[in-house]
Design a protein around this motif. Sequence first.
Motif, PDB file in Angstrom:
ATOM      1  N   LEU A  88       3.773  16.505  10.361  1.00  0.00           N
ATOM      2  CA  LEU A  88       3.659  16.163  11.647  1.00  0.00           C
ATOM      3  C   LEU A  88       3.593  17.543  12.375  1.00  0.00           C
ATOM      4  N   ALA A  89       2.847  17.741  13.549  1.00  0.00           N
ATOM      5  CA  ALA A  89       2.723  19.172  14.136  1.00  0.00           C
ATOM      6  C   ALA A  89       2.989  18.800  15.488  1.00  0.00           C
ATOM      7  N   GLU A  90       3.908  19.344  16.088  1.00  0.00           N
ATOM      8  CA  GLU A  90       4.067  19.120  17.689  1.00  0.00           C
ATOM      9  C   GLU A  90       3.626  20.339  18.316  1.00  0.00           C
ATOM     10  N   SER A  91       3.212  20.032  19.702  1.00  0.00           N
ATOM     11  CA  SER A  91       2.958  21.346  20.440  1.00  0.00           C
ATOM     12  C   SER A  91       2.728  20.695  21.886  1.00  0.00           C
ATOM     13  N   GLY A  92       2.909  21.930  22.951  1.00  0.00           N
ATOM     14  CA  GLY A  92       3.076  21.417  24.257  1.00  0.00           C
ATOM     15  C   GLY A  92       4.589  21.388  24.606  1.00  0.00           C
ATOM     16  N   GLY A  93       5.342  21.887  23.905  1.00  0.00           N
ATOM     17  CA  GLY A  93       6.757  22.221  24.749  1.00  0.00           C
ATOM     18  C   GLY A  93       6.465  23.526  25.458  1.00  0.00           C
ATOM     19  N   GLY A  94       7.659  23.726  26.291  1.00  0.00           N
ATOM     20  CA  GLY A  94       7.774  24.858  27.205  1.00  0.00           C
ATOM     21  C   GLY A  94       8.896  24.709  28.194  1.00  0.00           C
ATOM     22  N   LEU A  95       8.611  25.561  29.106  1.00  0.00           N
ATOM     23  CA  LEU A  95       9.637  25.971  30.585  1.00  0.00           C
ATOM     24  C   LEU A  95       8.941  25.331  31.543  1.00  0.00           C
ATOM     25  N   VAL A  96       9.549  24.365  32.190  1.00  0.00           N
ATOM     26  CA  VAL A  96       8.863  23.839  33.539  1.00  0.00           C
ATOM     27  C   VAL A  96       9.961  23.592  34.560  1.00  0.00           C
ATOM     28  N   GLN A  97       9.746  23.814  35.569  1.00  0.00           N
ATOM     29  CA  GLN A  97      10.664  23.641  36.768  1.00  0.00           C
ATOM     30  C   GLN A  97      10.815  21.916  36.989  1.00  0.00           C
ATOM     31  N   ALA A  98      12.108  21.648  37.570  1.00  0.00           N
ATOM     32  CA  ALA A  98      12.355  20.260  37.769  1.00  0.00           C
ATOM     33  C   ALA A  98      11.300  19.760  38.673  1.00  0.00           C
ATOM     34  N   GLY A  99      10.810  18.673  38.284  1.00  0.00           N
ATOM     35  CA  GLY A  99       9.575  17.712  39.167  1.00  0.00           C
ATOM     36  C   GLY A  99       8.280  18.139  38.411  1.00  0.00           C
ATOM     37  N   GLY A 100       8.210  19.134  37.561  1.00  0.00           N
ATOM     38  CA  GLY A 100       6.969  19.383  36.898  1.00  0.00           C
ATOM     39  C   GLY A 100       6.883  18.364  35.561  1.00  0.00           C
ATOM     40  N   SER A 101       5.487  18.630  34.906  1.00  0.00           N
ATOM     41  CA  SER A 101       5.115  17.667  34.011  1.00  0.00           C
ATOM     42  C   SER A 101       4.674  18.598  32.530  1.00  0.00           C
ATOM     43  N   LEU A 102       4.807  17.799  31.533  1.00  0.00           N
ATOM     44  CA  LEU A 102       4.199  18.443  30.228  1.00  0.00           C
ATOM     45  C   LEU A 102       3.582  17.333  29.581  1.00  0.00           C
ATOM     46  N   ARG A 103       2.786  17.689  28.477  1.00  0.00           N
ATOM     47  CA  ARG A 103       2.257  16.730  27.665  1.00  0.00           C
ATOM     48  C   ARG A 103       2.582  17.330  26.140  1.00  0.00           C
ATOM     49  N   LEU A 104       3.246  16.475  25.751  1.00  0.00           N
ATOM     50  CA  LEU A 104       3.370  16.936  24.265  1.00  0.00           C
ATOM     51  C   LEU A 104       2.367  16.176  23.290  1.00  0.00           C
ATOM     52  N   SER A 105       2.115  17.047  22.223  1.00  0.00           N
ATOM     53  CA  SER A 105       0.899  16.389  21.294  1.00  0.00           C
ATOM     54  C   SER A 105       1.722  16.296  19.929  1.00  0.00           C
ATOM     55  N   CYS A 106       1.400  15.313  18.951  1.00  0.00           N
ATOM     56  CA  CYS A 106       2.000  15.294  17.689  1.00  0.00           C
ATOM     57  C   CYS A 106       0.561  14.876  16.681  1.00  0.00           C
ATOM     58  N   ALA A 107       0.117  15.917  15.916  1.00  0.00           N
ATOM     59  CA  ALA A 107      -0.940  15.829  15.161  1.00  0.00           C
ATOM     60  C   ALA A 107      -0.525  15.462  13.654  1.00  0.00           C
ATOM     61  N   ALA A 108      -1.005  14.427  13.249  1.00  0.00           N
ATOM     62  CA  ALA A 108      -0.518  14.067  12.011  1.00  0.00           C
ATOM     63  C   ALA A 108      -1.381  14.449  10.754  1.00  0.00           C
ATOM     64  N   SER A 109      -1.034  14.599   9.476  1.00  0.00           N
ATOM     65  CA  SER A 109      -2.145  15.219   8.456  1.00  0.00           C
ATOM     66  C   SER A 109      -2.614  13.997   7.800  1.00  0.00           C
ATOM     67  N   ARG A 110      -2.348  12.888   8.433  1.00  0.00           N
ATOM     68  CA  ARG A 110      -3.247  11.617   7.843  1.00  0.00           C
ATOM     69  C   ARG A 110      -3.562  10.497   8.891  1.00  0.00           C
ATOM     70  N   SER A 111      -4.058   9.506   8.645  1.00  0.00           N
ATOM     71  CA  SER A 111      -4.414   8.747   9.633  1.00  0.00           C
ATOM     72  C   SER A 111      -3.196   8.028  10.174  1.00  0.00           C
ATOM     73  N   ILE A 112      -2.915   7.970  11.539  1.00  0.00           N
ATOM     74  CA  ILE A 112      -1.830   7.427  12.204  1.00  0.00           C
ATOM     75  C   ILE A 112      -1.843   5.970  12.244  1.00  0.00           C
ATOM     76  N   SER A 113      -2.970   5.466  11.798  1.00  0.00           N
ATOM     77  CA  SER A 113      -2.899   3.790  11.714  1.00  0.00           C
ATOM     78  C   SER A 113      -2.297   3.426  10.436  1.00  0.00           C
ATOM     79  N   SER A 114      -2.143   4.362   9.590  1.00  0.00           N
ATOM     80  CA  SER A 114      -1.342   4.034   8.232  1.00  0.00           C
ATOM     81  C   SER A 114       0.206   3.893   8.335  1.00  0.00           C
ATOM     82  N   PHE A 115       0.876   4.098   9.674  1.00  0.00           N
ATOM     83  CA  PHE A 115       2.008   4.065  10.110  1.00  0.00           C
ATOM     84  C   PHE A 115       2.519   2.942  10.752  1.00  0.00           C
TER      85      PHE A 115
END
Length: 123
Positions: A4-31
């Motif tokens: 599982l590979a996460e991305s999208g983190g970082g530094l943001v000011q209060a009130g801001g937004s972020l979108r995190l992503s998690c890419a899996a090495s196999r079909s997520i439907s299998s979980f």
Amino acid sequence: QVQLAESGGGLVQAGGSLRLSCAASRSISSFNGMGWYRQAPGKQRELVAATTSGGTTNYADSVKGRCTISRDNAKNTVYLQMNSLKPEDTAVYYCNAHGFYYTEGSTVRVDYWGQGTQVTVSS
């Protein structure tokens, strides 16, 4: 082995937004389910949001109305959209996938974790 590979983190000011992503090495439907957890310094890891293979979602009370978990099965990716971020959201965010396996009359839950991505919200 599941990765599982996460991305999208970082530094943001209060009130801001972020979108995190998690890419899996196999079909997520299998979980049976996937989710996002976070761990702040000196605190236990806690559930932020989760989704099941059937599409059910649940959220920690602290993020309800501010975060949305979604999944793209075609891309084997789960997302966490975080809005109106607060300094108390600062933590390392981990992607989780889990499955239930039945063997010899018992049920075993197997969890997979990503390496984590840092989210820092400044006041």
